[in-house]
Design an enzyme around this catalytic site. Structure first.
Site, PDB file in Angstrom:
ATOM      1  N   HIS A 216      33.486 -13.600 -10.394  1.00 27.68           N
ATOM      2  CA  HIS A 216      32.854 -12.284 -10.319  1.00 27.68           C
ATOM      3  C   HIS A 216      33.831 -11.154 -10.603  1.00 27.68           C
ATOM      4  O   HIS A 216      33.425 -10.072 -11.006  1.00 27.68           O
ATOM      5  CB  HIS A 216      32.145 -12.103  -8.980  1.00 27.68           C
ATOM      6  CG  HIS A 216      30.824 -12.780  -8.982  1.00 27.68           C
ATOM      7  ND1 HIS A 216      30.651 -14.049  -8.519  1.00 27.68           N
ATOM      8  CD2 HIS A 216      29.621 -12.387  -9.474  1.00 27.68           C
ATOM      9  CE1 HIS A 216      29.390 -14.406  -8.710  1.00 27.68           C
ATOM     10  NE2 HIS A 216      28.742 -13.417  -9.273  1.00 27.68           N
TER      11      HIS A 216
ATOM     12  N   ARG B 200      23.443  -6.033  -9.267  1.00 31.27           N
ATOM     13  CA  ARG B 200      23.919  -6.987  -8.254  1.00 31.27           C
ATOM     14  C   ARG B 200      24.048  -6.246  -6.915  1.00 31.27           C
ATOM     15  O   ARG B 200      25.117  -5.728  -6.590  1.00 31.27           O
ATOM     16  CB  ARG B 200      25.268  -7.571  -8.674  1.00 31.27           C
ATOM     17  CG  ARG B 200      25.208  -8.538  -9.847  1.00 31.27           C
ATOM     18  CD  ARG B 200      26.575  -9.130 -10.138  1.00 31.27           C
ATOM     19  NE  ARG B 200      26.516 -10.328 -10.943  1.00 31.27           N
ATOM     20  CZ  ARG B 200      26.627 -10.357 -12.284  1.00 31.27           C
ATOM     21  NH1 ARG B 200      26.823  -9.257 -12.954  1.00 31.27           N
ATOM     22  NH2 ARG B 200      26.569 -11.508 -12.930  1.00 31.27           N
TER      23      ARG B 200
ATOM     24  N   ARG C 109      18.482  -7.173  -7.934  1.00 34.24           N
ATOM     25  CA  ARG C 109      18.503  -8.514  -7.364  1.00 34.24           C
ATOM     26  C   ARG C 109      18.802  -8.409  -5.875  1.00 34.24           C
ATOM     27  O   ARG C 109      19.714  -7.684  -5.474  1.00 34.24           O
ATOM     28  CB  ARG C 109      19.600  -9.340  -8.043  1.00 34.24           C
ATOM     29  CG  ARG C 109      19.827 -10.653  -7.327  1.00 34.24           C
ATOM     30  CD  ARG C 109      20.767 -11.530  -8.050  1.00 34.24           C
ATOM     31  NE  ARG C 109      22.158 -11.136  -7.869  1.00 34.24           N
ATOM     32  CZ  ARG C 109      23.157 -11.743  -8.485  1.00 34.24           C
ATOM     33  NH1 ARG C 109      22.925 -12.711  -9.338  1.00 34.24           N
ATOM     34  NH2 ARG C 109      24.401 -11.364  -8.270  1.00 34.24           N
TER      35      ARG C 109
ATOM     36  N   GLU D  20      18.585 -20.148 -12.120  1.00 36.49           N
ATOM     37  CA  GLU D  20      20.029 -20.419 -12.188  1.00 36.49           C
ATOM     38  C   GLU D  20      20.402 -21.739 -11.520  1.00 36.49           C
ATOM     39  O   GLU D  20      21.573 -22.016 -11.310  1.00 36.49           O
ATOM     40  CB  GLU D  20      20.828 -19.237 -11.613  1.00 36.49           C
ATOM     41  CG  GLU D  20      20.428 -18.793 -10.238  1.00 36.49           C
ATOM     42  CD  GLU D  20      21.237 -17.603  -9.740  1.00 36.49           C
ATOM     43  OE1 GLU D  20      22.268 -17.257 -10.326  1.00 36.49           O
ATOM     44  OE2 GLU D  20      20.819 -17.016  -8.724  1.00 36.49           O
TER      45      GLU D  20
ATOM     46  N   ASN E  90      25.429 -18.163 -15.613  1.00 35.48           N
ATOM     47  CA  ASN E  90      26.735 -18.458 -14.991  1.00 35.48           C
ATOM     48  C   ASN E  90      26.583 -19.589 -13.978  1.00 35.48           C
ATOM     49  O   ASN E  90      27.316 -20.568 -13.996  1.00 35.48           O
ATOM     50  CB  ASN E  90      27.296 -17.218 -14.277  1.00 35.48           C
ATOM     51  CG  ASN E  90      27.278 -16.000 -15.159  1.00 35.48           C
ATOM     52  OD1 ASN E  90      27.357 -16.124 -16.367  1.00 35.48           O
ATOM     53  ND2 ASN E  90      27.159 -14.816 -14.571  1.00 35.48           N
ATOM     54  N   ASP E  91      25.608 -19.417 -13.095  1.00 35.00           N
ATOM     55  CA  ASP E  91      25.393 -20.483 -12.114  1.00 35.00           C
ATOM     56  C   ASP E  91      24.689 -21.678 -12.732  1.00 35.00           C
ATOM     57  O   ASP E  91      24.974 -22.816 -12.372  1.00 35.00           O
ATOM     58  CB  ASP E  91      24.590 -19.940 -10.916  1.00 35.00           C
ATOM     59  CG  ASP E  91      25.504 -19.209  -9.949  1.00 35.00           C
ATOM     60  OD1 ASP E  91      26.590 -19.751  -9.645  1.00 35.00           O
ATOM     61  OD2 ASP E  91      25.169 -18.100  -9.528  1.00 35.00           O
TER      62      ASP E  91
ATOM     63  N   ARG F 252      32.644 -22.673 -11.011  1.00 38.37           N
ATOM     64  CA  ARG F 252      32.988 -21.552 -11.895  1.00 38.37           C
ATOM     65  C   ARG F 252      34.222 -20.792 -11.432  1.00 38.37           C
ATOM     66  O   ARG F 252      34.795 -20.001 -12.172  1.00 38.37           O
ATOM     67  CB  ARG F 252      31.784 -20.602 -12.043  1.00 38.37           C
ATOM     68  CG  ARG F 252      31.371 -19.924 -10.759  1.00 38.37           C
ATOM     69  CD  ARG F 252      30.003 -19.273 -10.891  1.00 38.37           C
ATOM     70  NE  ARG F 252      30.096 -17.868 -11.263  1.00 38.37           N
ATOM     71  CZ  ARG F 252      29.075 -17.015 -11.180  1.00 38.37           C
ATOM     72  NH1 ARG F 252      27.885 -17.436 -10.768  1.00 38.37           N
ATOM     73  NH2 ARG F 252      29.222 -15.759 -11.504  1.00 38.37           N
TER      74      ARG F 252
END
Ligand code: PEP
Ligand code: MG
Length: 539
Positions: A188, A295, A331, A429, A452-453, A463
């Site tokens: 992140h 986010r 989100r 995800e 990403n996930d 990750r």
């Protein structure tokens, strides 16, 4: 001149002075002293300096984030002046004849534990504040009192590693670039650098951080190098390159105000990813059609305690108002895994990425979830807010979410509080959500694929683990097939499907996504115009 190679996670070139950021070092040695009075004076001086820092932070926060959010620094000041806390420290110095650092650490640990053991959730959360203030005084005492947000001139921040909570607190006007020795390209912190649109490197092979502190340097994230004390001609070359990149950006600006439509007339929703309101300037400048991923957990990460409903409401309302009728997809909080927040009091886990994170926290602690939903629904009355839920694996979570959403609406109705039920979507995800996408699509307004996930869980690659970056194949056919499948299932149920993970910004795939029928891409602001250009040239 020294040259270090590294992995670039956000393109660009920066030239400036290096600031080596060190985390508070917590190993405090107990040292015997002979002169207790001298030690008491060291403590009083350090306390005064710490208070002056807090006052400065309060003033800065007041301007940047408003009075309510700035309040935390006032609370810290009051705690630091608390007579009980001060007496405990003085008592340890006088009776045990020890150094002030040790006395502050001891008293801090004791008071932090007292708070942590309390029943009341609010008082429990004060434990992190006590730790924070004692660490501040210790930093002053040990000469490590440089705050990451306190540099005067813009600098190149170099660190062993940076946590998302540290990165988000940096003043972006003062950071030219990030360079970390550790860190993976998918962390992140790397994502934040991209959202802030500043050149960034990870995995920089720097052996001695101390030696480069304060030195002039070039970060060339185009070629993945950090050059310390560059020679005159290398410096000139970097400045030229910077100029060329700026011109290229300028050229793309001619695409502002133009539609993101293919030659054959298909419109792509081209949205931006943000972590805080501070990034809205970049969103408007790059002419995004909306926000595809806010986010919201960064709101929780940049502070020491839960944001109240009112604080959240103001933030979401401001985002909706600034975006003036454009869609703003917020989100719900995705705390957990690498995004750690002490005051949530989450247990330490063996596998945090597969642990208590995101929607799992919200469903286990509905009081936290309901506060956020109330704020979101109230703010939705002021603009085009949409809500999306992270880390969904199937229908069961969605049913539980819907029950809580109903409760929230009933409570707001009963209290006569104005709100609007926004569009609701889920993030796809997890591989489970992909496999369930046909059923999920019938229950929501949209899908947003978190690549990403999805890549992490599909390829079974953490990750966060930089050692695995070579195995992390962002273009893995398994992931691309999953995206195609989700788009098809979404369209079958008549909903739109977007991508908000980093893959959405990969310009080598834009044409593939268009061919798959992807309806929306949400990317860091800096990628909006380059992608618009590709779309307008398609097919
Ligand atoms: C993702 O997983 O792709 C995503 C967008 O969410 P985050 O990176 O915040 O986990
Ligand atoms: Mg995710």
């Amino acid at each position: 001149m020294r040259r270090y190679s590294a992995k670039s996670v956000c393109q660009g070139v920066a030239v400036g002075t290096i600031y080596v950021y060190k985390k508070g070092q917590n190993t405090i040695k107990r040292e015997k002293v002979t002169n207790a009075d001298a030690e008491l004076k060291r403590f009083e001086d350090a306390k005064r300096q710490a208070i002056a820092q807090l006052d400065q932070l309060y003033e800065k926060a007041l301007k940047d984030v408003g009075e309510v959010n700035a309040g935390i620094f006032e609370t810290h000041r009051m705690m630091l002046e608390d007579e009980g806390f001060n007496e405990a420290i003085r008592g340890i110095i006088e009776t045990q004849l020890v150094n002030a650092e040790f006395a502050v650490a001891r008293a801090g640990d004791h008071f932090a534990k007292v708070f942590a053991d309390m029943e009341d959730e609010y008082m429990k959360a004060r434990s992190a504040d006590v730790k924070d203030i004692s660490e501040r005084v210790i930093r002053v005492l040990s000469g490590q009192d440089r705050e990451i947000s306190s540099f005067r001139e813009p600098v190149i921040v170099v660190a062993e590693d940076l946590a998302p909570s540290e990165t988000i607190q940096m003043d972006r006007d003062k950071v030219l670039s990030f360079v970390t020795v550790r860190g993976s390209a998918n962390s992140h912190t790397a994502i934040l650098a991209r959202t802030m649109d500043i050149p960034a490197l990870v995995n920089a092979a720097i052996d001695d951080l101390e030696a480069i502190d304060g030195k002039c340097a070039i970060v060339d994230a185009e070629e993945g190098t950090l050059i310390v004390e560059p020679e005159e001609d290398r410096l000139r070359e970097a400045l030229d390159k910077q100029e060329r990149l700026a011109q290229k950006k300028e050229l793309l600006k001619t695409l502002r105000g133009k539609e993101t439509v293919t030659r054959d007339g298909r419109e792509l929703l081209l949205y931006a990813n943000i972590g805080s309101l501070k990034e809205l300037g970049g969103v408007l400048e790059n002419d995004a059609a909306g926000i595809g991923l806010f986010r919201s957990e960064f709101l929780y990460l940049e502070r020491q305690d839960f944001p109240t409903e009112e604080e959240q409401f103001k933030t979401y309302k401001t985002a909706a108002e600034i975006m003036a009728g454009k869609r703003v997809i917020i989100r719900t909080l995705d705390i957990g895994a690498d995004k750690k927040c002490d005051y949530f009091g989450l247990a330490k886990e063996e596998n945090p990425a597969m642990g208590m994170r995101a929607i799992r926290i919200c469903l286990s602690r509905p009081e936290i979830f309901k506060t956020q939903l109330r704020a979101l629904f109230r703010a939705a009355a002021f603009g085009k807010i949409a809500v999306m839920y992270p880390m969904i694996t199937g229908l069961n979570e969605l049913q539980r979410i819907k029950a809580i959403v109903r409760e929230v609406c009933d409570e707001l109705d009963a209290q006569g509080i104005a709100y609007r039920l926004p569009e609701q979507g889920v993030m796809i995800e997890t591989p489970a959500a992909v496999m369930m996408s046909e059923e999920l699509a019938k229950e929501v307004d949209f899908f947003s694929i978190g690549t990403n996930d999805l890549t992490q869980y599909t390829l079974a690659i953490d990750r966060q683990n930089e050692a695995l970056d070579d195995f992390y194949d962002a273009h893995h056919p398994a992931v691309l097939r999953m995206i195609r499948m989700v788009v098809e299932n979404g369209h079958k149920a008549g909903i739109w499907v977007g991508i908000c993970g980093e893959l959405g910004a990969d310009t080598t795939l834009t044409r593939t996504f268009l061919e798959m029928g992807v309806d929306e891409l949400s990317v860091s602001s800096g990628k909006i115009l380059p992608i618009r250009k590709i779309v307008r040239d398609y097919p």
